[in-house]
Design an enzyme around this catalytic site. Structure first.
Site, PDB file in Angstrom:
ATOM      1  CB  CYS A  55     -21.380   2.774 -17.732  1.00  0.00           C
ATOM      2  SG  CYS A  55     -20.499   4.105 -16.900  1.00  0.00           S
ATOM      3  CG  ASP A  60      -7.962   4.037  -3.019  1.00  0.00           C
ATOM      4  OD1 ASP A  60      -9.207   4.043  -3.200  1.00  0.00           O
ATOM      5  OD2 ASP A  60      -7.185   3.267  -3.618  1.00  0.00           O
ATOM      6  CB  CYS A  87     -15.806   2.651 -11.551  1.00  0.00           C
ATOM      7  SG  CYS A  87     -16.764   4.161 -11.456  1.00  0.00           S
ATOM      8  CE1 TYR A 122       5.605  12.890  -4.587  1.00  0.00           C
ATOM      9  CE2 TYR A 122       5.594  11.059  -6.135  1.00  0.00           C
ATOM     10  CZ  TYR A 122       5.282  12.363  -5.822  1.00  0.00           C
ATOM     11  OH  TYR A 122       4.668  13.152  -6.747  1.00  0.00           O
ATOM     12  CD  GLN A 153       1.979  10.579  -4.220  1.00  0.00           C
ATOM     13  OE1 GLN A 153       1.671  11.107  -5.275  1.00  0.00           O
ATOM     14  NE2 GLN A 153       1.807  11.158  -3.067  1.00  0.00           N
ATOM     15  CB  THR A 154       3.979   4.071  -7.640  1.00  0.00           C
ATOM     16  OG1 THR A 154       4.717   5.044  -6.903  1.00  0.00           O
ATOM     17  CG2 THR A 154       4.877   3.511  -8.718  1.00  0.00           C
ATOM     18  CE1 TYR A 181      -6.869   2.738   0.527  1.00  0.00           C
ATOM     19  CE2 TYR A 181      -4.468   2.770   0.615  1.00  0.00           C
ATOM     20  CZ  TYR A 181      -5.649   2.259   0.100  1.00  0.00           C
ATOM     21  OH  TYR A 181      -5.605   1.252  -0.816  1.00  0.00           O
ATOM     22  CD  GLU A 231      -3.007  -0.801  -0.100  1.00  0.00           C
ATOM     23  OE1 GLU A 231      -2.975   0.265  -0.721  1.00  0.00           O
ATOM     24  OE2 GLU A 231      -3.754  -1.737  -0.436  1.00  0.00           O
ATOM     25  CB  CYS A 274     -24.431   3.686 -11.109  1.00  0.00           C
ATOM     26  SG  CYS A 274     -23.298   5.062 -11.340  1.00  0.00           S
TER      27      CYS A 274
HETATM   28 FE1  SF4 Z   1     -18.875   3.486 -12.391  1.00  0.00          FE
HETATM   29 FE2  SF4 Z   1     -21.500   3.850 -12.296  1.00  0.00          FE
HETATM   30 FE3  SF4 Z   1     -20.337   3.420 -14.628  1.00  0.00          FE
HETATM   31 FE4  SF4 Z   1     -20.530   1.455 -12.862  1.00  0.00          FE
HETATM   32  S1  SF4 Z   1     -22.205   2.484 -13.927  1.00  0.00           S
HETATM   33  S2  SF4 Z   1     -18.707   2.023 -14.073  1.00  0.00           S
HETATM   34  S3  SF4 Z   1     -20.301   2.575 -10.938  1.00  0.00           S
HETATM   35  S4  SF4 Z   1     -20.019   5.183 -13.293  1.00  0.00           S
END
Ligand code: SF4
Length: 344
Positions: A196, A135, A189, A79, A39-40, A117, A34, A205
């Site tokens: 989507c 995150d 996502c 870093y 940053q990577t 986190y 983690e 969503c």
């Molecule tokens: Fe992300 Fe919503 Fe698209 Fe699914 S439907 S990938 S949760 S934006």
């Protein structure tokens, strides 16, 4: 509240990538991975992680590792304060907890470099404790699921998101749920092109329904970086190339770099500085201008290659880099434009 945990976990169990720290999620493995992943990117981290674990397989070996070896293992990740804190925390763990990370969220938070986190990731993934690990991936996913247009750098928005994560987190699988969110944010996502049409959470969503998924999350524009002129002297002698150690605190703390002045400086001024060290030099060629971006500063580098026949005794913060010690010192990526000239 839409029930996202069942479809999300179903997707995760079918699609998760096999990763060395995921396949053997000890607290040490999760912690180091983690910290490296801050940053990577994952693909860049994997070879570093493997090498790090081969060299430093447990917390006592990390605590006792010489600093130059640690820098070498981190060379290219940048870093470096991350690895300094890793070692400080490892030393505290050896001193106070018998060399094993404590399985308590609040105690984890007291260790250098471990914030909410990382503590949440270790507590939930390695110890099965019900904590969030929020995150950038998780903030993005929840901004979209709830069509929340708050600035994700605003602590109030982060708090709201963390509350939502905990409302959905199943008490019997907090670690899998947190990992599923991270993996889902990385693979489905994604920041610029969320998938989507194939998303298992599509029906729940709000951003998808509203047609604004790609416009979220919202972030306030970053502050402009401060520009810093940096003049580099790449000094060659029969003993090698001159390196100097940076101060133990601040930017690139404790790392070795070519002789550098952090301001704009003329060739004559640089020659005078070198002469002050007993290095009477002549200029061979200019260095090509280069740029390096830190989080808050932009370095604009320029300088010259110098040659000297002088090899006086050097103070502790200077040394000659040559064929014999070349593998012992990590060179910060801020100087990567001159790396091949330095290692020639
Ligand atoms: Fe992300 Fe919503 Fe698209 Fe699914 S439907 S990938 S949760 S934006």
């Amino acid at each position: 509240m839409y029930p996202i945990a069942p479809p999300l976990l179903g997707w995760f169990y079918a699609n998760r990538r096999s990763l060395p720290f995921r396949d053997d999620p000890t607290p040490y493995h999760i912690w180091v991975s983690e910290i490296m992943l801050q940053q990577t990117r994952m693909t860049a981290v994997l070879p570093y992680y493997e090498r790090f674990m081969k060299t430093l397989p447990d917390i006592p070996s990390l605590a006792a590792c010489p600093m130059e070896t640690l820098h070498k293992l981190w060379e290219g990740l940048g870093y470096y304060s991350r690895v300094h804190n890793l070692q400080k925390a490892a030393q505290a763990v050896c001193e106070n907890y018998g060399g094993e990370l404590p399985g308590d969220y609040n105690t984890l938070l007291t260790l250098p470099g471990i914030g909410p986190y990382t503590a949440g990731a270790i507590a939930s993934i390695s110890f099965g404790l019900p904590y969030p690990a929020v995150d950038g991936n998780v903030l993005r996913v929840f901004s979209r699921l709830y069509c929340d247009d708050g600035d994700i750098n605003d602590p109030a928005v982060k708090k709201r998101c963390t509350g939502r994560v905990m409302e959905h987190q199943p008490p019997d699988s907090p670690g899998d749920f947190n990992q599923a969110l991270m993996e889902f944010g990385a693979l489905v996502c994604t920041p610029r092109s969320p998938d989507c049409p194939r998303c298992p959470l599509r029906e729940m969503c709000e951003a998808y329904s509203a047609g604004c998924a790609e416009e979220l999350p919202k972030k306030a524009p970053k502050k402009e970086r401060k520009v810093q002129k940096v003049t580099v002297a790449l000094v060659r002698s029969p003993m090698g190339v001159l390196l100097e150690k940076r101060p133990e605190k601040g930017l690139l703390a404790g790392l070795w770099q070519p002789y550098t002045v952090e301001k704009e400086c003329t060739k004559e001024e640089m020659l005078a500085l070198l002469a002050g060290l007993g290095l009477h030099s002549r200029c061979i060629a200019p260095l090509s201008p280069a740029k390096h971006l830190f989080t808050h500063i932009e370095w604009q580098l320029s300088g010259w290659i110098f040659e000297t026949k002088d090899t006086p005794p050097l103070p502790e913060n200077l040394l000659w880099l040559n064929g014999e010690n070349r593998d012992a010192y990590a060179l910060p990526s801020a100087f990567s434009a001159y790396r091949s000239l330095i290692l020639q």
